[in-house]
Design a protein around this motif. Structure first.
Motif, PDB file in Angstrom:
ATOM      1  N   ASP A   1       0.704  -1.284   0.159  1.00 12.77           N
ATOM      2  CA  ASP A   1      -0.362   0.727   0.034  1.00 12.77           C
ATOM      3  C   ASP A   1       1.241   1.034  -0.664  1.00 12.77           C
ATOM      4  N   ALA A   2       2.115   1.294   0.893  1.00 12.59           N
ATOM      5  CA  ALA A   2       3.016   2.338   0.534  1.00 12.59           C
ATOM      6  C   ALA A   2       3.560   2.631  -0.747  1.00 12.59           C
ATOM      7  N   GLU A   3       3.559   1.942  -1.599  1.00 18.25           N
ATOM      8  CA  GLU A   3       3.959   1.361  -2.376  1.00 18.25           C
ATOM      9  C   GLU A   3       5.732   1.221  -2.452  1.00 18.25           C
ATOM     10  N   ILE A   4       6.159   0.272  -1.518  1.00 15.24           N
ATOM     11  CA  ILE A   4       7.451  -0.390  -0.818  1.00 15.24           C
ATOM     12  C   ILE A   4       7.582  -1.795  -1.431  1.00 15.24           C
ATOM     13  N   ARG A   5       8.293  -2.607  -2.141  1.00 18.36           N
ATOM     14  CA  ARG A   5       8.558  -3.406  -2.540  1.00 18.36           C
ATOM     15  C   ARG A   5       8.568  -4.436  -1.465  1.00 18.36           C
ATOM     16  N   PRO A   6       7.637  -5.430  -1.243  1.00 18.54           N
ATOM     17  CA  PRO A   6       7.878  -6.124   0.133  1.00 18.54           C
ATOM     18  C   PRO A   6       8.916  -7.257   0.187  1.00 18.54           C
ATOM     19  N   THR A   7      10.476  -6.537   0.345  1.00 11.98           N
ATOM     20  CA  THR A   7      11.444  -7.753   0.465  1.00 11.98           C
ATOM     21  C   THR A   7      11.428  -8.994   1.686  1.00 11.98           C
ATOM     22  N   TYR A   8      11.473  -9.730   1.878  1.00 13.06           N
ATOM     23  CA  TYR A   8      12.136 -10.469   2.914  1.00 13.06           C
ATOM     24  C   TYR A   8      12.728  -9.578   4.409  1.00 13.06           C
ATOM     25  N   GLN A   9      13.378  -9.068   3.834  1.00 14.33           N
ATOM     26  CA  GLN A   9      14.116  -8.116   5.234  1.00 14.33           C
ATOM     27  C   GLN A   9      13.427  -6.722   5.553  1.00 14.33           C
ATOM     28  N   ARG A  10      12.983  -5.934   4.530  1.00 17.90           N
ATOM     29  CA  ARG A  10      11.663  -5.253   4.966  1.00 17.90           C
ATOM     30  C   ARG A  10      10.133  -5.877   5.664  1.00 17.90           C
ATOM     31  N   ILE A  11      10.065  -6.909   5.581  1.00 16.02           N
ATOM     32  CA  ILE A  11       8.946  -7.366   5.399  1.00 16.02           C
ATOM     33  C   ILE A  11       9.634  -7.479   7.445  1.00 16.02           C
ATOM     34  N   LYS A  12      11.042  -8.419   8.321  1.00 13.07           N
ATOM     35  CA  LYS A  12      11.363  -8.315   9.075  1.00 13.07           C
ATOM     36  C   LYS A  12      11.183  -7.094   9.494  1.00 13.07           C
TER      37      LYS A  12
ATOM     38  N   ILE B   1      17.024  -2.300  16.496  1.00 14.09           N
ATOM     39  CA  ILE B   1      16.358  -3.478  15.263  1.00 14.09           C
ATOM     40  C   ILE B   1      17.421  -4.279  14.586  1.00 14.09           C
ATOM     41  N   TYR B   2      18.941  -3.605  14.254  1.00 14.65           N
ATOM     42  CA  TYR B   2      19.831  -4.655  13.533  1.00 14.65           C
ATOM     43  C   TYR B   2      20.730  -5.652  14.958  1.00 14.65           C
ATOM     44  N   SER B   3      20.887  -5.516  15.874  1.00  9.95           N
ATOM     45  CA  SER B   3      21.490  -6.573  16.534  1.00  9.95           C
ATOM     46  C   SER B   3      19.935  -7.430  16.739  1.00  9.95           C
ATOM     47  N   SER B   4      19.046  -7.142  17.185  1.00  2.56           N
ATOM     48  CA  SER B   4      17.492  -8.432  17.021  1.00  2.56           C
ATOM     49  C   SER B   4      17.560  -9.206  15.780  1.00  2.56           C
ATOM     50  N   LEU B   5      17.333  -8.863  14.899  1.00  8.37           N
ATOM     51  CA  LEU B   5      17.457  -9.170  13.506  1.00  8.37           C
ATOM     52  C   LEU B   5      18.402 -10.262  13.015  1.00  8.37           C
TER      53      LEU B   5
ATOM     54  N   THR C   1      23.624  -1.344   7.267  1.00  8.68           N
ATOM     55  CA  THR C   1      22.839   0.267   5.668  1.00  8.68           C
ATOM     56  C   THR C   1      21.897  -0.815   5.843  1.00  8.68           C
ATOM     57  N   THR C   2      21.386  -1.960   5.091  1.00  5.97           N
ATOM     58  CA  THR C   2      20.084  -1.872   5.101  1.00  5.97           C
ATOM     59  C   THR C   2      18.730  -1.397   5.894  1.00  5.97           C
ATOM     60  N   VAL C   3      19.413  -1.860   7.383  1.00  6.86           N
ATOM     61  CA  VAL C   3      18.299  -1.673   8.126  1.00  6.86           C
ATOM     62  C   VAL C   3      18.294  -0.180   7.880  1.00  6.86           C
ATOM     63  N   TYR C   4      19.483   1.192   8.158  1.00  4.53           N
ATOM     64  CA  TYR C   4      19.357   2.354   8.040  1.00  4.53           C
ATOM     65  C   TYR C   4      18.106   2.712   6.644  1.00  4.53           C
ATOM     66  N   ASN C   5      18.763   2.318   6.141  1.00  4.87           N
ATOM     67  CA  ASN C   5      18.067   2.265   4.147  1.00  4.87           C
ATOM     68  C   ASN C   5      16.735   2.451   4.267  1.00  4.87           C
ATOM     69  N   THR C   6      16.277   1.314   5.011  1.00 10.16           N
ATOM     70  CA  THR C   6      14.751   0.609   4.484  1.00 10.16           C
ATOM     71  C   THR C   6      14.050   1.797   5.581  1.00 10.16           C
ATOM     72  N   LEU C   7      14.525   2.092   6.919  1.00 10.72           N
ATOM     73  CA  LEU C   7      14.109   2.947   8.193  1.00 10.72           C
ATOM     74  C   LEU C   7      13.134   3.852   7.243  1.00 10.72           C
ATOM     75  N   ALA C   8      15.167   4.635   6.053  1.00 14.11           N
ATOM     76  CA  ALA C   8      14.472   6.409   6.298  1.00 14.11           C
ATOM     77  C   ALA C   8      13.694   6.326   4.718  1.00 14.11           C
ATOM     78  N   THR C   9      13.757   4.534   3.872  1.00 11.42           N
ATOM     79  CA  THR C   9      12.453   4.406   3.407  1.00 11.42           C
ATOM     80  C   THR C   9      10.850   4.355   3.896  1.00 11.42           C
ATOM     81  N   PHE C  10      11.127   4.041   5.047  1.00  9.89           N
ATOM     82  CA  PHE C  10       9.579   3.665   5.922  1.00  9.89           C
ATOM     83  C   PHE C  10       9.553   5.250   6.435  1.00  9.89           C
ATOM     84  N   LYS C  11      10.326   5.808   6.513  1.00 12.81           N
ATOM     85  CA  LYS C  11       9.776   7.332   7.188  1.00 12.81           C
ATOM     86  C   LYS C  11       9.196   7.972   6.090  1.00 12.81           C
ATOM     87  N   GLU C  12      10.367   8.298   5.304  1.00 15.24           N
ATOM     88  CA  GLU C  12       9.642   8.975   3.793  1.00 15.24           C
ATOM     89  C   GLU C  12       7.801   8.451   3.209  1.00 15.24           C
TER      90      GLU C  12
END
Ligand code: ZN
Ligand code: ZN
Length: 143
Positions: A15-26, A43-47, A57-68
């Motif tokens: 719905d947010a037009e973000i490709r639901p990759t496994y990592q983003r879903i998690k 989040i990184y240490s837990s996952l 980097t993926t965690v940081y980038n994903t969170l930035a995308t979620f925020k946007e």
């Protein structure tokens, strides 16, 4: 039950037009299950143990995308620590100076006068109260 949650998270990404990759879903799932306003590092240490391919980097980038995309809000405490909040409804935060935990409380900045700020551009409507949480108060009393 778990399947349902997974699907719901996936739908939210689509719905947010973000490709639901496994990592983003998690990552979004983690935020939904841990409403403790985690930092990107938490989040990184837990996952990371369960997702060996995950990078910081993926965690940081994903969170930035979620925020946007408006899926999460960023809360900055004292301008240094950035935490992420999946609850989008306006609310206040109580930060405990002892344990550092962040608690939500009902609060709506739009419901009271912000006309004094008419000439200002508001970037973040977070409201933070500092103090000591009941759990830490109890511990303190025992000492
Ligand atoms: Zn506390
Ligand atoms: Zn919150």
């Amino acid at each position: 039950m778990e399947n349902n949650l997974f699907k719901d998270i996936k739908t939210r990404l689509i719905d947010a037009e973000i490709r639901p990759t496994y990592q983003r879903i998690k990552i979004l799932e983690y935020l939904d299950e841990h409403r403790t306003h985690p930092t990107a590092d938490e989040i990184y240490s837990s996952l990371a143990p369960s997702i060996p391919t995950l990078s910081k980097t993926t965690v940081y980038n994903t969170l930035a995308t979620f925020k946007e995309s408006g899926l999460v809000n960023e809360i900055r405490i004292n301008g240094i620590e950035t935490r992420f909040d999946i609850i989008l409804k306006p609310h206040g935060h109580f930060t405990c100076v002892e344990c550092g935990e962040l608690f939500d409380f009902d609060y709506n900045i739009d419901s009271f006068a912000t006309k004094d700020l008419n000439d200002y551009k508001i970037l973040n409507k977070s409201f933070i109260v500092e103090g000591i949480c009941p759990k830490c108060l109890k511990t303190k009393q025992k000492q």
